[in-house]
Write an enzyme that holds these catalytic residues in place. Structure first.
Site, short mmCIF file in Angstrom:
data_model
loop_
_atom_site.label_atom_id
_atom_site.label_comp_id
_atom_site.label_asym_id
_atom_site.label_seq_id
_atom_site.Cartn_x
_atom_site.Cartn_y
_atom_site.Cartn_z
N ASP A 18 0.89 -1.16 0.00
CA ASP A 18 0.00 0.00 0.00
C ASP A 18 0.94 1.22 0.00
O ASP A 18 1.49 1.56 1.03
CB ASP A 18 -0.88 -0.04 1.25
CG ASP A 18 -1.81 1.16 1.38
OD1 ASP A 18 -1.97 1.90 0.40
OD2 ASP A 18 -2.36 1.34 2.48
N GLU A 50 -2.46 10.13 0.96
CA GLU A 50 -3.81 9.60 0.85
C GLU A 50 -4.38 9.31 2.23
O GLU A 50 -5.54 9.58 2.49
CB GLU A 50 -3.80 8.33 -0.02
CG GLU A 50 -5.13 7.63 -0.13
CD GLU A 50 -5.15 6.26 0.51
OE1 GLU A 50 -6.20 5.62 0.44
OE2 GLU A 50 -4.13 5.84 1.08
N GLU A 51 -3.56 8.76 3.10
CA GLU A 51 -4.02 8.36 4.43
C GLU A 51 -4.39 9.54 5.33
O GLU A 51 -5.03 9.36 6.35
CB GLU A 51 -2.94 7.52 5.13
CG GLU A 51 -2.50 6.30 4.38
CD GLU A 51 -3.53 5.19 4.33
OE1 GLU A 51 -4.58 5.31 4.98
OE2 GLU A 51 -3.29 4.19 3.63
N ASP A 73 -5.99 1.16 -5.55
CA ASP A 73 -5.51 1.06 -4.17
C ASP A 73 -5.55 -0.39 -3.71
O ASP A 73 -5.96 -1.27 -4.46
CB ASP A 73 -6.41 1.92 -3.27
CG ASP A 73 -5.73 2.38 -1.99
OD1 ASP A 73 -4.65 1.87 -1.63
OD2 ASP A 73 -6.29 3.27 -1.32
N HIS A 161 -0.61 -2.07 6.33
CA HIS A 161 0.14 -1.09 7.12
C HIS A 161 1.18 -1.75 8.03
O HIS A 161 1.51 -1.22 9.09
CB HIS A 161 -0.78 -0.15 7.90
CG HIS A 161 -1.68 0.65 7.03
ND1 HIS A 161 -2.82 1.24 7.50
CD2 HIS A 161 -1.62 0.97 5.72
CE1 HIS A 161 -3.43 1.87 6.51
NE2 HIS A 161 -2.71 1.72 5.42
#
Length: 185
Positions: A18, A50-51, A73, A161
């Site tokens: 990611d 993006e996060e 994504d 993550h």
């Protein structure tokens, strides 16, 4: 974090899949299209942050002013140990994720229908995805300037993550296949 990229049978394991996966998909889709395509101008934006609010995707969308935004994504896999089923959206090995909703956007119904029909026609495995929270860059295209029709194309990922994110080779191929089919028609 010095972790190697590993191939484990039909799985890929690495840190930062990611959003390395999205970058790879964008590059490979354009490479497969070559000079053919739907006669449209195609932009692939490699964005950050993006996060934390789709920041760079938003500025990119304002600059490009797209008619259609494909948010590429990864997403959570239902089969990840420790992830409650209500928070996860895909099962690895069942195809790309056709992302229809999260807290940042609701996909365009026509795009969902078109991509779903194309996946069925081309026999590309897919599964619909939704997230209760989070967001993805397709939302920035939908919300920038006059707005764009948007949908997400995702790849189910375990251990998201972490330094051992894991994806299924066939799901990645399905995501590439649908992008090439959609952009090439």
């Amino acid at each position: 974090m010095d972790e190697p990229f590993l191939e484990m049978g039909d799985k890929f394991v690495s840190k930062a899949l990611d959003n390395r996966i999205a970058c790879w998909l964008g590059i490979e889709a354009i490479r497969h299209l070559g000079k053919k395509g739907r006669g449209a101008e195609i932009h692939v934006a490699f964005t950050t942050q993006e996060e934390v609010g789709l920041r760079v995707a938003r500025t990119s969308a304002y600059a490009i002013k797209p008619d259609i935004g494909l948010g590429i994504d990864v997403t959570l896999s239902c089969d990840t140990p420790g992830i409650p089923a209500k928070d996860a959206t895909t099962t690895q090995g069942k195809g790309f994720g056709l992302h229809v909703r999260d807290s940042s956007f609701i996909a365009d119904k026509g795009l969902v229908k078109d991509i779903e029909a194309l996946a069925i026609k081309k026999k590309i495995p897919y599964q619909r995805t939704m997230l209760a929270s989070g967001g993805q860059d397709g939302a920035a295209a939908q919300q920038a300037a006059a707005g764009a029709r948007a949908v997400g194309i995702t790849v189910g990922t375990r251990y998201i993550h972490t330094v051992t994110e894991m994806i299924e080779r066939d799901d990645l191929q399905a995501a590439l296949d649908i992008l090439v089919a959609y952009l090439g028609e």
